[in-house]
Enzyme design. Structure first.
Site, PDB file in Angstrom:
ATOM      1  N   ASP A   1      -2.075  -4.725  -0.179  1.00  0.00           N
ATOM      2  CA  ASP A   1      -2.540  -3.501   0.467  1.00  0.00           C
ATOM      3  C   ASP A   1      -4.061  -3.375   0.374  1.00  0.00           C
ATOM      4  O   ASP A   1      -4.721  -2.962   1.326  1.00  0.00           O
ATOM      5  CB  ASP A   1      -1.865  -2.283  -0.179  1.00  0.00           C
ATOM      6  CG  ASP A   1      -0.350  -2.427  -0.192  1.00  0.00           C
ATOM      7  OD1 ASP A   1       0.239  -2.565   0.887  1.00  0.00           O
ATOM      8  OD2 ASP A   1       0.232  -2.435  -1.285  1.00  0.00           O
TER       9      ASP A   1
ATOM     10  N   HIS B   1       3.706   0.863  -3.609  1.00  0.00           N
ATOM     11  CA  HIS B   1       3.626  -0.101  -2.501  1.00  0.00           C
ATOM     12  C   HIS B   1       4.687   0.315  -1.474  1.00  0.00           C
ATOM     13  O   HIS B   1       5.767  -0.257  -1.380  1.00  0.00           O
ATOM     14  CB  HIS B   1       3.868  -1.514  -2.999  1.00  0.00           C
ATOM     15  CG  HIS B   1       3.949  -2.527  -1.891  1.00  0.00           C
ATOM     16  ND1 HIS B   1       2.886  -2.795  -1.058  1.00  0.00           N
ATOM     17  CD2 HIS B   1       4.965  -3.312  -1.458  1.00  0.00           C
ATOM     18  CE1 HIS B   1       3.248  -3.704  -0.162  1.00  0.00           C
ATOM     19  NE2 HIS B   1       4.510  -4.031  -0.391  1.00  0.00           N
TER      20      HIS B   1
END
Length: 333
Positions: free
Chosen positions: A159, A187
């Protein structure tokens, strides 16, 4: 030469591992002088594919790889391991709810934690990649009580890399010229990609991301949404989930944890919360961390948090608390 490091990759017959194990074996993670013993674990129905992967890894003839073991036995796989990359998990399929995925995967990580507790080195370093990664990592640590909680982590570096790439493309610089982006939380689509402390180096000058981008609406809107939903966008376009980028991010995560990040820099890792930034203790939550050459890390302290950021950080913490409650219910029945 140093003693070989024993590195375990689970889900070794899968797509992410296929990209991951060559990078590990080639020396790009632990360095060009660190010999390795690779252990490749998968489930019995994948044994034939795993055997094929083993053949390919042998045929790569990588000088640093002194031994390769492919196994479907958890106890064999986790014995005396130094570093574990837990990639293997049931993938989310069409029509599955996140809670269905959680129920299936929690059992995998409960079992692996128990195996680790019995036979792995107590200073093992663990990164969980298989989703839901934060909660899987926390469950794994709960069932390996003899191993320090700080030795467990989950992957949010993918990410961070996504956020960095979005800013770089927007500003027109190389990705390495964007620094100190942060991923807070889970996440998942509630994660908070935060660039309020990030910088851009352009034309020899270091400026804040907000100054470089000059579009606050984009940074607080489409930028965040793009990073949060990038995994789904890849699946829609490729018909398969992120594999190459997930493998690269796993290597980045372990390399920085193992060797330390540069002075003045930090990276995002899902780690056990110690209460920093008023995040409930004990959650596996992504923070900005400084990694050190002795394979330890510390959560970066003292960053200012706006009301906008606070709301985002609390929302993703709430989701993690709900996931943990659901996971523990599965474990206890």
């Amino acid at each position: 030469m140093a003693e070989p490091l024993k590195v375990l990759i689970t889900g070794a017959a899968g797509q992410i591992a296929y990209s991951l194990m060559f990078q590990v074996g080639s020396g790009s993670v632990f360095g060009p002088n660190q010999p390795l013993k690779l252990v490749l674990l998968d489930i019995l129905p994948m044994k034939s594919v795993l055997d094929g992967v083993l053949m390919e890894m042998m045929d790569c003839a990588l000088p640093l790889v002194k031994e390769i073991v492919a196994t479907v036995d958890e106890t064999e796989a986790f014995t005396d391991v130094d570093v574990a990359m837990l990639v293997g998990a049931m993938p989310r399929r069409e029509g599955m709810e996140r809670k269905d995925l959680l129920a299936a995967n929690v059992k995998i990580f409960k079992s692996q934690g128990a195996a680790m507790d019995k036979v792995s080195k107590k200073n093992i370093k663990v990164v969980v990649v298989g989703n839901p990664a934060n909660t899987n990592a926390l469950i794994c640590s709960k069932y390996a009580p003899s191993i320090p909680k700080e030795n467990f982590s989950c992957l949010t570096r993918l990410d961070q890399n996504r956020a960095q790439a979005q800013v770089a493309a927007r500003v027109g610089v190389d990705t390495q010229n964007v620094g100190n982006t942060i991923i807070w939380g889970n996440h998942s689509s509630t994660q908070f990609p935060d660039v309020s402390h990030a910088t851009v180096t352009k034309d020899g000058k270091v400026v804040s991301v907000y100054e470089a981008v000059k579009d606050d609406d984009w940074l607080k809107g489409d930028f965040i949404k793009t990073v949060q939903t990038r995994g789904g966008a890849v699946i829609k376009a490729r018909k398969l989930s992120s594999a190459m980028s997930a493998a690269k991010a796993t290597c980045d995560h372990i390399r920085d944890w193992w060797t330390g990040c540069a002075e003045g820099k930090w990276v995002s890792m899902g780690v056990i919360s110690d209460g920093s930034y008023d995040i409930p203790k004990g959650l596996m939550y992504s923070f900005p961390v400084r990694t050190k050459p002795d394979h330890t890390y510390e959560i970066v302290q003292g960053l200012s948090i706006s009301d906008f950021a606070r709301a985002k950080m609390d929302a993703t913490a709430k989701e993690l608390q709900e996931e943990l409650a659901a996971a523990m219910e599965v474990c206890e029945h």
